[in-house]
Design a protein around this motif. Structure first.
Motif, PDB file in Angstrom:
ATOM      1  N   UNK A  91       0.506  -1.160  -0.507  1.00 21.57           N
ATOM      2  CA  UNK A  91      -0.089   0.445  -0.059  1.00 21.57           C
ATOM      3  C   UNK A  91       0.874   0.839  -0.121  1.00 21.57           C
ATOM      4  N   UNK A  92       2.032   1.295   0.790  1.00 22.62           N
ATOM      5  CA  UNK A  92       2.469   2.087   1.071  1.00 22.62           C
ATOM      6  C   UNK A  92       3.583   2.440  -0.645  1.00 22.62           C
ATOM      7  N   UNK A  93       4.180   1.448  -1.214  1.00 24.29           N
ATOM      8  CA  UNK A  93       4.612   1.726  -2.479  1.00 24.29           C
ATOM      9  C   UNK A  93       3.749   1.725  -3.500  1.00 24.29           C
ATOM     10  N   UNK A  94       2.322   1.408  -3.296  1.00 26.92           N
ATOM     11  CA  UNK A  94       1.078   2.121  -3.907  1.00 26.92           C
ATOM     12  C   UNK A  94       1.584   3.689  -3.693  1.00 26.92           C
ATOM     13  N   UNK A  95       1.350   3.945  -2.702  1.00 24.27           N
ATOM     14  CA  UNK A  95       1.187   5.600  -2.823  1.00 24.27           C
ATOM     15  C   UNK A  95       1.795   6.525  -3.135  1.00 24.27           C
ATOM     16  N   UNK A  96       3.946   6.035  -3.797  1.00 32.36           N
ATOM     17  CA  UNK A  96       4.169   6.567  -3.347  1.00 32.36           C
ATOM     18  C   UNK A  96       4.370   6.590  -4.967  1.00 32.36           C
ATOM     19  N   UNK A  97       3.579   5.103  -5.723  1.00 30.20           N
ATOM     20  CA  UNK A  97       3.780   4.922  -7.081  1.00 30.20           C
ATOM     21  C   UNK A  97       2.379   5.815  -7.887  1.00 30.20           C
ATOM     22  N   UNK A  98       1.114   6.056  -7.299  1.00 29.86           N
ATOM     23  CA  UNK A  98       0.128   6.550  -8.089  1.00 29.86           C
ATOM     24  C   UNK A  98      -0.777   7.445  -7.772  1.00 29.86           C
ATOM     25  N   UNK A  99      -0.769   7.886  -5.899  1.00 26.74           N
ATOM     26  CA  UNK A  99      -0.950   8.759  -4.987  1.00 26.74           C
ATOM     27  C   UNK A  99      -0.148   9.870  -4.647  1.00 26.74           C
ATOM     28  N   UNK A 100       0.822   9.796  -5.780  1.00 27.31           N
ATOM     29  CA  UNK A 100       2.517  11.415  -5.331  1.00 27.31           C
ATOM     30  C   UNK A 100       2.271  11.316  -3.800  1.00 27.31           C
ATOM     31  N   UNK A 101       2.210  10.105  -3.290  1.00 31.34           N
ATOM     32  CA  UNK A 101       2.880  10.106  -1.870  1.00 31.34           C
ATOM     33  C   UNK A 101       4.207  10.506  -1.743  1.00 31.34           C
ATOM     34  N   UNK A 102       5.145  11.056  -0.831  1.00 27.00           N
ATOM     35  CA  UNK A 102       6.259  11.145  -0.494  1.00 27.00           C
ATOM     36  C   UNK A 102       7.105   9.714  -0.613  1.00 27.00           C
TER      37      UNK A 102
END
Length: 108
Positions: A73-84
């Protein structure tokens, strides 16, 4: 075989978290579809986790399932939701992956 089922269950956990994130960003029918994907992934993930825990220790299986979901989920956030993707976030994701590997190694 149950380790493979557990890994797939963890990937569906990533799916339901991702669908929840996408539903939050959507409106109308798109939002409804994302919530449908959330329910489908949630159901599949839980059923597979239940199957895996028939032979795997529940504490180990649950921790690994949760870890796969958290890392994914963190990796998806970084890759697709522009999370830091700063140093400390990646550092702690790495330690979480090492912990998952350690739990698997100790359960064998």
């Amino acid at each position: 075989m149950n380790w493979i089922i557990l890994i797939i269950a963890g990937l569906f956990e990533v799916g339901f978290a991702t669908c929840l994130g996408k539903a939050k960003l959507s409106t109308g029918i798109a939002s409804t579809m994302w919530y449908g994907g959330f329910l489908a992934c949630l159901t599949i993930s839980m059923l597979l986790l239940m199957k895996a825990t028939q032979t795997l220790p529940i504490g180990t299986a649950y921790a690994i399932w949760t870890g796969i979901g958290a890392v994914g989920t963190v990796l998806m956030g970084i890759l697709f939701f522009n999370e830091p993707a700063d140093f400390w976030r990646l550092f702690f994701i790495t330690t979480l992956i090492a912990s998952i590997i350690g739990l698997k190694a100790m359960a064998s």
